[in-house]
Scaffold this active site. Structure first.
Site, PDB file in Angstrom:
ATOM      1  N   GLN A 160      23.225  19.662  -2.722  1.00 12.92           N
ATOM      2  CA  GLN A 160      22.023  19.845  -3.269  1.00 12.92           C
ATOM      3  C   GLN A 160      21.225  18.783  -3.059  1.00 12.92           C
ATOM      4  O   GLN A 160      20.979  17.785  -3.847  1.00 12.92           O
ATOM      5  CB  GLN A 160      21.969  20.377  -4.780  1.00 12.92           C
ATOM      6  CG  GLN A 160      20.883  20.952  -5.284  1.00 12.92           C
ATOM      7  CD  GLN A 160      20.925  21.628  -6.682  1.00 12.92           C
ATOM      8  OE1 GLN A 160      22.059  21.744  -6.997  1.00 12.92           O
ATOM      9  NE2 GLN A 160      20.000  21.724  -7.420  1.00 12.92           N
ATOM     10  N   PHE A 161      20.164  18.511  -2.071  1.00 13.22           N
ATOM     11  CA  PHE A 161      19.316  17.596  -2.004  1.00 13.22           C
ATOM     12  C   PHE A 161      18.242  17.425  -2.978  1.00 13.22           C
ATOM     13  O   PHE A 161      17.849  16.315  -3.260  1.00 13.22           O
ATOM     14  CB  PHE A 161      18.482  17.322  -0.540  1.00 13.22           C
ATOM     15  CG  PHE A 161      17.361  18.345  -0.548  1.00 13.22           C
ATOM     16  CD1 PHE A 161      16.326  17.734  -0.511  1.00 13.22           C
ATOM     17  CD2 PHE A 161      17.464  19.816  -0.301  1.00 13.22           C
ATOM     18  CE1 PHE A 161      15.083  18.724  -0.484  1.00 13.22           C
ATOM     19  CE2 PHE A 161      16.655  20.488  -0.055  1.00 13.22           C
ATOM     20  CZ  PHE A 161      15.218  20.038  -0.241  1.00 13.22           C
ATOM     21  N   THR A 162      17.956  18.610  -3.708  1.00 15.93           N
ATOM     22  CA  THR A 162      16.987  18.472  -4.697  1.00 15.93           C
ATOM     23  C   THR A 162      17.449  17.604  -6.009  1.00 15.93           C
ATOM     24  O   THR A 162      16.461  17.346  -6.687  1.00 15.93           O
ATOM     25  CB  THR A 162      16.395  19.661  -5.197  1.00 15.93           C
ATOM     26  OG1 THR A 162      17.683  20.455  -6.014  1.00 15.93           O
ATOM     27  CG2 THR A 162      15.790  20.788  -4.035  1.00 15.93           C
TER      28      THR A 162
END
Length: 145
Positions: free
Chosen positions: A78-80
């Site tokens: 999850q890059f967010t």
């Protein structure tokens, strides 16, 4: 690197209307890789995560580890987690790791976890995923390198 660890009674991940990973008791872990992260960062967080004693013992005291309860892992990229919302209303992701490096580290984390946890499920790097879980407690911990 960031790990958002959620103690769960069950969790699953779906891609294109198909369940690709699911666990019962254990951790659902959202993994964010930053632009300066390395395998050494991953190793430190993996060791800490697996050693966490956040399950209750027979007396109800938070005293047992993932291994003690026979728990599983569901690992989701999850890059967010690297969203920067300091300026304006549109998040910036400039601190997130390069996708090629982040994917390599995500795969490394999965393989390292499989060395000590019998059941390790995963999401699909870069895919649109639907994650379902029952957070037990709720109990959520953030680990950062």
């Amino acid at each position: 690197m960031k790990f958002v660890i959620q103690r769960v009674t069950e969790a699953s991940v779906e891609v294109d209307h198909q369940t690709i990973g699911e666990i019962e008791q254990g951790y659902c872990v959202l993994i964010g890789v930053g632009k300066n992260d390395s395998r050494a960062d991953a190793d430190k967080l993996i060791k800490k995560m697996i050693g966490l004693r956040i399950f209750p013992d027979d007396a109800g005291k938070i005293n047992l580890s993932l291994k003690d309860v026979g728990g599983s892992l569901l690992l989701i990229s999850q890059f967010t987690l690297y969203a920067d919302c300091k300026k304006g209303n549109r998040p910036s992701f400039i601190e997130a790791g390069d996708p090629a490096i982040a994917e390599e580290l995500y795969e490394y984390i999965i393989e390292e976890c499989r060395k000590s946890v019998p059941i390790v499920e995963r999401g699909v790097f870069g895919a649109h995923m639907k994650v379902s879980l029952c957070n037990d407690g709720p109990f959520t911990i953030l680990l950062e390198s």
